[in-house]
Design an enzyme around this catalytic site. Structure first.
Site, short mmCIF file in Angstrom:
data_model
loop_
_atom_site.label_atom_id
_atom_site.label_comp_id
_atom_site.label_asym_id
_atom_site.label_seq_id
_atom_site.Cartn_x
_atom_site.Cartn_y
_atom_site.Cartn_z
N LYS A 1 0.83 -1.22 0.00
CA LYS A 1 0.00 0.00 0.00
C LYS A 1 0.86 1.26 0.00
O LYS A 1 0.60 2.20 -0.76
CB LYS A 1 -0.92 0.05 1.23
CG LYS A 1 -1.93 -1.07 1.30
CD LYS A 1 -2.84 -0.90 2.52
CE LYS A 1 -2.09 -0.94 3.85
NZ LYS A 1 -1.55 -2.24 4.22
N ARG B 1 -9.28 1.63 9.16
CA ARG B 1 -8.98 0.20 9.25
C ARG B 1 -9.84 -0.51 10.28
O ARG B 1 -9.57 -1.68 10.59
CB ARG B 1 -7.50 -0.06 9.43
CG ARG B 1 -6.90 0.35 10.73
CD ARG B 1 -5.44 0.67 10.58
NE ARG B 1 -4.49 -0.39 10.61
CZ ARG B 1 -3.35 -0.39 9.89
NH1 ARG B 1 -3.09 0.60 9.06
NH2 ARG B 1 -2.49 -1.36 10.01
N ARG C 1 11.75 -6.89 4.37
CA ARG C 1 11.79 -5.48 4.76
C ARG C 1 12.36 -5.31 6.17
O ARG C 1 13.06 -4.34 6.45
CB ARG C 1 10.37 -4.88 4.70
CG ARG C 1 10.36 -3.39 4.94
CD ARG C 1 9.01 -2.77 4.69
NE ARG C 1 8.07 -3.04 5.76
CZ ARG C 1 6.78 -2.69 5.73
NH1 ARG C 1 6.28 -2.10 4.67
NH2 ARG C 1 6.00 -2.95 6.74
N ARG D 1 12.15 -2.06 10.55
CA ARG D 1 10.93 -1.59 11.21
C ARG D 1 10.63 -2.51 12.38
O ARG D 1 10.60 -3.73 12.23
CB ARG D 1 9.77 -1.60 10.19
CG ARG D 1 9.06 -0.26 10.14
CD ARG D 1 8.02 -0.26 9.08
NE ARG D 1 6.75 -0.80 9.54
CZ ARG D 1 5.62 -0.70 8.86
NH1 ARG D 1 5.62 -0.08 7.69
NH2 ARG D 1 4.51 -1.21 9.32
N ARG E 1 -0.25 -8.90 13.11
CA ARG E 1 -0.84 -7.82 12.30
C ARG E 1 -1.80 -8.39 11.25
O ARG E 1 -2.84 -7.79 10.96
CB ARG E 1 0.27 -7.00 11.62
CG ARG E 1 0.90 -5.99 12.59
CD ARG E 1 2.27 -5.55 12.15
NE ARG E 1 2.29 -4.84 10.90
CZ ARG E 1 3.35 -4.78 10.09
NH1 ARG E 1 4.48 -5.42 10.41
NH2 ARG E 1 3.30 -4.10 8.97
P1 ADP Z 1 0.74 -2.10 7.75
O1 ADP Z 1 -0.43 -1.87 6.88
O2 ADP Z 1 1.87 -2.75 7.04
O3 ADP Z 1 0.40 -2.78 9.05
P2 ADP Z 1 0.88 0.71 8.52
O4 ADP Z 1 2.03 1.61 8.28
O5 ADP Z 1 -0.40 1.01 7.81
O6 ADP Z 1 1.41 -0.72 8.16
O7 ADP Z 1 0.56 0.65 10.08
C1 ADP Z 1 1.55 0.36 11.03
C2 ADP Z 1 0.94 0.43 12.43
O8 ADP Z 1 0.45 1.77 12.70
C3 ADP Z 1 -0.27 -0.46 12.67
O9 ADP Z 1 0.08 -1.77 13.04
C4 ADP Z 1 -0.99 0.30 13.80
O10 ADP Z 1 -0.37 0.05 15.05
C5 ADP Z 1 -0.75 1.75 13.45
N1 ADP Z 1 -1.85 2.31 12.63
C6 ADP Z 1 -1.74 2.80 11.35
N2 ADP Z 1 -2.92 3.24 10.90
C7 ADP Z 1 -3.82 3.02 11.90
C8 ADP Z 1 -5.22 3.25 12.05
N3 ADP Z 1 -5.96 3.78 11.06
N4 ADP Z 1 -5.81 2.89 13.21
C9 ADP Z 1 -5.10 2.35 14.20
N5 ADP Z 1 -3.79 2.09 14.13
C10 ADP Z 1 -3.14 2.43 13.00
#
Ligand code: ADP
Length: 201
Positions: free
Chosen positions: A14, A89, A128, A134, A145
């Site tokens: 994404k 999400r 990654r 990360r 996750r």
């Molecule tokens: P990925 O989709 O690979 O899990 P992201 O960068 O979208 O990576 O998200 C990383 C982390 O940031 C998530 O595991 C969560 O802890 C937090 N996060 C990101 N967006 C949200 C959201 N909309 N609501 C709650 N937590 C979020």
């Protein structure tokens, strides 16, 4: 037609596609994950509150997330359109976003689902982890996750599908192939995507 959401499991690509598409469509890519990570890096209060959830692979509480996105969406550059990555999400976040957009007589125009097999995303994310370090890319956290995604985020697919705004795009392939598939999906909906210029790489 320029309010988009990219949705898909962790590791589907994404973030990568969001950056490319935002350049091609000249709209900002808004990634809640990136905003949280930069707050963690800069040791802000928000970062301090979010870090434990992120490291565990859990969603950050809505109380921290919704406000952050609202504040971002009222900035000038988002008025004409935006590409959301990682928000909403949860079903509650969908409700929040719906309310906010409705107050401006707006709605999401298109939700692009990046479809990827869990075993493929686990392999991508472990690569990654080695390359970028990360802290939430260890195998145990990645598996968690994916569970959180299946439980809390996958229900959104049905919601947007029933609204008729969902398109599914196969996320397995090179970055360029996936971008081309997204551009085709947009074109099929009457949204033209200019060819990426050299600056967009
Ligand atoms: P990925 O989709 O690979 O899990 P992201 O960068 O979208 O990576 O998200 C990383 C982390 O940031 C998530 O595991 C969560 O802890 C937090 N996060 C990101 N967006 C949200 C959201 N909309 N609501 C709650 N937590 C979020």
């Amino acid at each position: 037609m320029s309010r988009f959401l990219l949705i898909g499991p962790p590791g589907a690509g994404k973030g990568t596609q969001a950056v490319l598409l935002s350049q091609m469509l000249s709209i900002p890519a808004i990634s809640t994950g990136d905003i949280f990570r930069s707050n963690v890096k800069n040791e802000t209060e928000l970062g301090r509150l979010a870090k434990a959830f992120m490291d565990a692979g859990d969603n950050v509480p809505d109380s921290l997330t919704n406000e952050l996105v609202r504040a971002r969406l009222v900035e000038d550059d988002s008025v004409a359109g935006f590409l959301l990555d990682g928000y909403p999400r949860t079903v509650d976040q969908v409700r929040e976003l719906d309310e906010f957009l409705a107050s401006r007589d707006e709605a999401l125009d298109l939700v692009i689902e990046l479809v990827a097999d869990p075993e493929v995303v686990i392999a991508r994310l472990s690569k990654r982890a080695t390359e970028q370090g990360r802290s939430d890319d260890t195998e145990a956290v990645v598996r968690h996750r994916l569970e959180v995604y299946a439980e809390q985020t996958e229900p959104l697919i049905d919601i947007y599908s029933s609204r008729g705004v969902l398109v599914k795009v196969d996320a397995i392939g090179t970055v360029e192939e996936v971008t081309a598939r997204i551009a085709d999906a947009l074109a099929a909906r009457g949204i033209s995507v200019p060819e990426p210029d050299s600056a967009a790489g």
